[in-house]
Design a protein around this motif. Structure first.
Motif, PDB file in Angstrom:
ATOM      1  N   ALA A  94     -12.457  12.361  13.638  1.00 28.71           N
ATOM      2  CA  ALA A  94     -11.392  12.610  12.674  1.00 28.71           C
ATOM      3  C   ALA A  94     -11.981  12.776  11.280  1.00 28.71           C
ATOM      4  CB  ALA A  94     -10.395  11.451  12.673  1.00 28.71           C
ATOM      5  N   GLU A  95     -11.390  13.689  10.526  1.00 29.25           N
ATOM      6  CA  GLU A  95     -11.768  13.861   9.133  1.00 29.25           C
ATOM      7  C   GLU A  95     -10.829  13.010   8.287  1.00 29.25           C
ATOM      8  OE1 GLU A  95     -12.463  17.347   5.825  1.00 29.25           O
ATOM      9  OE2 GLU A  95     -10.941  17.668   7.350  1.00 29.25           O
ATOM     10  N   VAL A  96     -11.394  12.311   7.329  1.00 30.02           N
ATOM     11  CA  VAL A  96     -10.618  11.520   6.385  1.00 30.02           C
ATOM     12  C   VAL A  96     -10.626  12.280   5.068  1.00 30.02           C
ATOM     13  CG1 VAL A  96     -10.392   9.281   5.240  1.00 30.02           C
ATOM     14  CG2 VAL A  96     -11.384   9.413   7.538  1.00 30.02           C
ATOM     15  N   VAL A  97      -9.450  12.393   4.434  1.00 29.23           N
ATOM     16  CA  VAL A  97      -9.348  13.135   3.179  1.00 29.23           C
ATOM     17  C   VAL A  97      -8.817  12.239   2.065  1.00 29.23           C
ATOM     18  CG1 VAL A  97      -9.075  15.378   4.309  1.00 29.23           C
ATOM     19  CG2 VAL A  97      -7.051  14.046   3.731  1.00 29.23           C
ATOM     20  N   PHE A  98      -9.105  12.649   0.835  1.00 26.25           N
ATOM     21  CA  PHE A  98      -8.671  11.871  -0.326  1.00 26.25           C
ATOM     22  C   PHE A  98      -7.179  12.029  -0.569  1.00 26.25           C
ATOM     23  CE2 PHE A  98     -13.186  11.916  -1.243  1.00 26.25           C
ATOM     24  CZ  PHE A  98     -13.382  10.654  -1.779  1.00 26.25           C
ATOM     25  N   PRO A  99      -6.470  10.908  -0.736  1.00 30.47           N
ATOM     26  CA  PRO A  99      -5.048  10.952  -1.085  1.00 30.47           C
ATOM     27  C   PRO A  99      -4.809  11.008  -2.596  1.00 30.47           C
ATOM     28  CG  PRO A  99      -5.670   8.737  -0.453  1.00 30.47           C
ATOM     29  CD  PRO A  99      -6.892   9.586  -0.296  1.00 30.47           C
ATOM     30  N   VAL A 100      -5.865  10.779  -3.382  1.00 31.97           N
ATOM     31  CA  VAL A 100      -5.770  10.829  -4.847  1.00 31.97           C
ATOM     32  C   VAL A 100      -7.023  11.502  -5.414  1.00 31.97           C
ATOM     33  CG1 VAL A 100      -4.304   8.759  -5.109  1.00 31.97           C
ATOM     34  CG2 VAL A 100      -6.794   8.526  -5.114  1.00 31.97           C
ATOM     35  N   SER A 101      -6.912  11.967  -6.651  1.00 32.92           N
ATOM     36  CA  SER A 101      -8.043  12.594  -7.347  1.00 32.92           C
ATOM     37  C   SER A 101      -8.699  11.583  -8.275  1.00 32.92           C
ATOM     38  CB  SER A 101      -7.552  13.783  -8.175  1.00 32.92           C
ATOM     39  OG  SER A 101      -6.904  14.718  -7.359  1.00 32.92           O
TER      40      SER A 101
ATOM     41  N   LEU B  62       0.823  -1.203   0.000  1.00 28.85           N
ATOM     42  CA  LEU B  62       0.000   0.000   0.000  1.00 28.85           C
ATOM     43  C   LEU B  62       0.858   1.255   0.000  1.00 28.85           C
ATOM     44  CD1 LEU B  62      -2.546  -1.063   2.787  1.00 28.85           C
ATOM     45  CD2 LEU B  62      -2.720  -1.422   0.313  1.00 28.85           C
ATOM     46  N   LYS B  63       0.225   2.387  -0.327  1.00 25.67           N
ATOM     47  CA  LYS B  63       0.838   3.711  -0.211  1.00 25.67           C
ATOM     48  C   LYS B  63       0.123   4.419   0.926  1.00 25.67           C
ATOM     49  CE  LYS B  63       3.598   4.349  -3.867  1.00 25.67           C
ATOM     50  NZ  LYS B  63       4.897   4.989  -3.760  1.00 25.67           N
ATOM     51  N   TYR B  64       0.823   5.349   1.580  1.00 24.94           N
ATOM     52  CA  TYR B  64       0.292   5.987   2.781  1.00 24.94           C
ATOM     53  C   TYR B  64       0.418   7.503   2.715  1.00 24.94           C
ATOM     54  CZ  TYR B  64       0.573   1.230   4.450  1.00 24.94           C
ATOM     55  OH  TYR B  64       0.409  -0.120   4.573  1.00 24.94           O
ATOM     56  N   GLN B  65      -0.548   8.164   3.358  1.00 22.56           N
ATOM     57  CA  GLN B  65      -0.557   9.614   3.440  1.00 22.56           C
ATOM     58  C   GLN B  65      -0.314  10.011   4.903  1.00 22.56           C
ATOM     59  OE1 GLN B  65      -3.006  12.453   0.919  1.00 22.56           O
ATOM     60  NE2 GLN B  65      -4.458  11.920   2.515  1.00 22.56           N
ATOM     61  N   LYS B  66       0.309  11.159   5.130  1.00 22.18           N
ATOM     62  CA  LYS B  66       0.621  11.596   6.493  1.00 22.18           C
ATOM     63  C   LYS B  66      -0.615  11.769   7.367  1.00 22.18           C
ATOM     64  CE  LYS B  66       5.148  13.620   6.099  1.00 22.18           C
ATOM     65  NZ  LYS B  66       6.004  14.781   6.384  1.00 22.18           N
TER      66      LYS B  66
ATOM     67  N   ILE C  37      -9.355   3.054  -0.874  1.00 21.53           N
ATOM     68  CA  ILE C  37      -8.844   3.967   0.151  1.00 21.53           C
ATOM     69  C   ILE C  37      -9.450   3.609   1.507  1.00 21.53           C
ATOM     70  CG2 ILE C  37      -8.778   6.390   0.890  1.00 21.53           C
ATOM     71  CD1 ILE C  37      -9.150   7.063  -2.168  1.00 21.53           C
ATOM     72  N   GLY C  38      -8.623   3.683   2.543  1.00 21.34           N
ATOM     73  CA  GLY C  38      -9.100   3.437   3.901  1.00 21.34           C
ATOM     74  C   GLY C  38      -8.230   4.167   4.902  1.00 21.34           C
TER      75      GLY C  38
ATOM     76  N   ASP D 154      -2.859   9.607   7.596  1.00 22.85           N
ATOM     77  CA  ASP D 154      -3.193   8.227   7.981  1.00 22.85           C
ATOM     78  C   ASP D 154      -4.232   7.534   7.115  1.00 22.85           C
ATOM     79  OD1 ASP D 154      -1.315   8.173  10.164  1.00 22.85           O
ATOM     80  OD2 ASP D 154      -2.708   9.478  11.249  1.00 22.85           O
ATOM     81  N   GLU D 155      -4.287   7.910   5.830  1.00 25.63           N
ATOM     82  CA  GLU D 155      -5.073   7.141   4.863  1.00 25.63           C
ATOM     83  C   GLU D 155      -4.127   6.216   4.102  1.00 25.63           C
ATOM     84  OE1 GLU D 155      -7.156  10.909   5.727  1.00 25.63           O
ATOM     85  OE2 GLU D 155      -5.191  10.560   4.844  1.00 25.63           O
ATOM     86  N   TRP D 156      -4.646   5.066   3.671  1.00 23.47           N
ATOM     87  CA  TRP D 156      -3.886   4.163   2.807  1.00 23.47           C
ATOM     88  C   TRP D 156      -4.584   4.074   1.458  1.00 23.47           C
ATOM     89  CZ3 TRP D 156      -6.649   0.117   0.913  1.00 23.47           C
ATOM     90  CH2 TRP D 156      -7.712  -0.374   1.666  1.00 23.47           C
ATOM     91  N   VAL D 157      -3.794   3.686   0.449  1.00 22.42           N
ATOM     92  CA  VAL D 157      -4.300   3.556  -0.921  1.00 22.42           C
ATOM     93  C   VAL D 157      -3.706   2.301  -1.547  1.00 22.42           C
ATOM     94  CG1 VAL D 157      -4.424   4.635  -3.197  1.00 22.42           C
ATOM     95  CG2 VAL D 157      -4.244   6.073  -1.186  1.00 22.42           C
TER      96      VAL D 157
END
Length: 128
Positions: free
Chosen positions: A67-74, A7-11, A25-26, A13-16
C-alpha cells in the motif's frame, strides 16, 4: 476497530494529530488490519522535505499486499520514524502510538477541514 476521537482521518486510511502546528501522521487500525502482517516499510521522503497533500509518504508491504501512504497535509517534514524500517510490525501492534510514520510542520492548517472526524471515519469504514 480503534478510531480515536482526537484524530482526523483521510479516506486513504491515514490519521493526523496536530499539536502546536506539528502534524503526526500514521495509518489507521483499519488500514493495518486490512494489510495484515506488515513486513516492510520504505519511506519516500526525508527530514526537511517540503510535501503537499497527496504526495507519497511511504510504501508499506505486508504478507498479502502493498500500500502507498500519502500525505493528508502539506508542510515540512521534521521527523521520520526510522524505527519502522527495522521493526515494521510495530504498525500492526500500535498504529496510533509507536507506529506513527512522520511529523510535519503544517503549512496550512485549513487543510485539516477536509478530513473526517472519528464518527465520520468509523461510518466510512463500516460502509466499505
Amino acid at each position: 476497530m480503534l478510531v480515536p476521537e482526537n484524530l482526523k482521518y483521510q479516506k486513504t486510511d491515514e490519521w493526523v494529530k496536530v499539536e502546536d502546528g506539528i502534524a503526526t501522521i500514521g495509518i489507521t487500525d483499519y488500514a493495518q488490519d486490512s494489510l495484515s502482517d506488515v513486513v516492510f516499510v520504505e519511506f519516500e521522503i526525508d527530514v526537511d522535505d517540503e510535501v503537499s497533500v497527496g504526495d507519497s509518504l511511504a510504501t508499506i508491504e505486508s504478507v498479502k499486499a502493498a500500500a502507498e501512504v500519502v500525505f493528508p497535509v502539506s508542510g515540512k517534514v521534521v521527523e521520520v520514524n526510522q524505527t519502522l524500517v527495522d521493526t515494521p510490525e510495530v504498525l500492526n501492534e500500535s498504529p496510533y502510538e509507536e507506529g506513527w510514520l512522520v511529523k510535519v510542520q503544517v503549512s496550512d492548517e485549513s487543510e485539516l477541514d477536509r478530513l473526517m472526524d472519528a464518527p465520520a471515519y468509523d461510518t466510512y469504514c463500516q460502509e466499505r
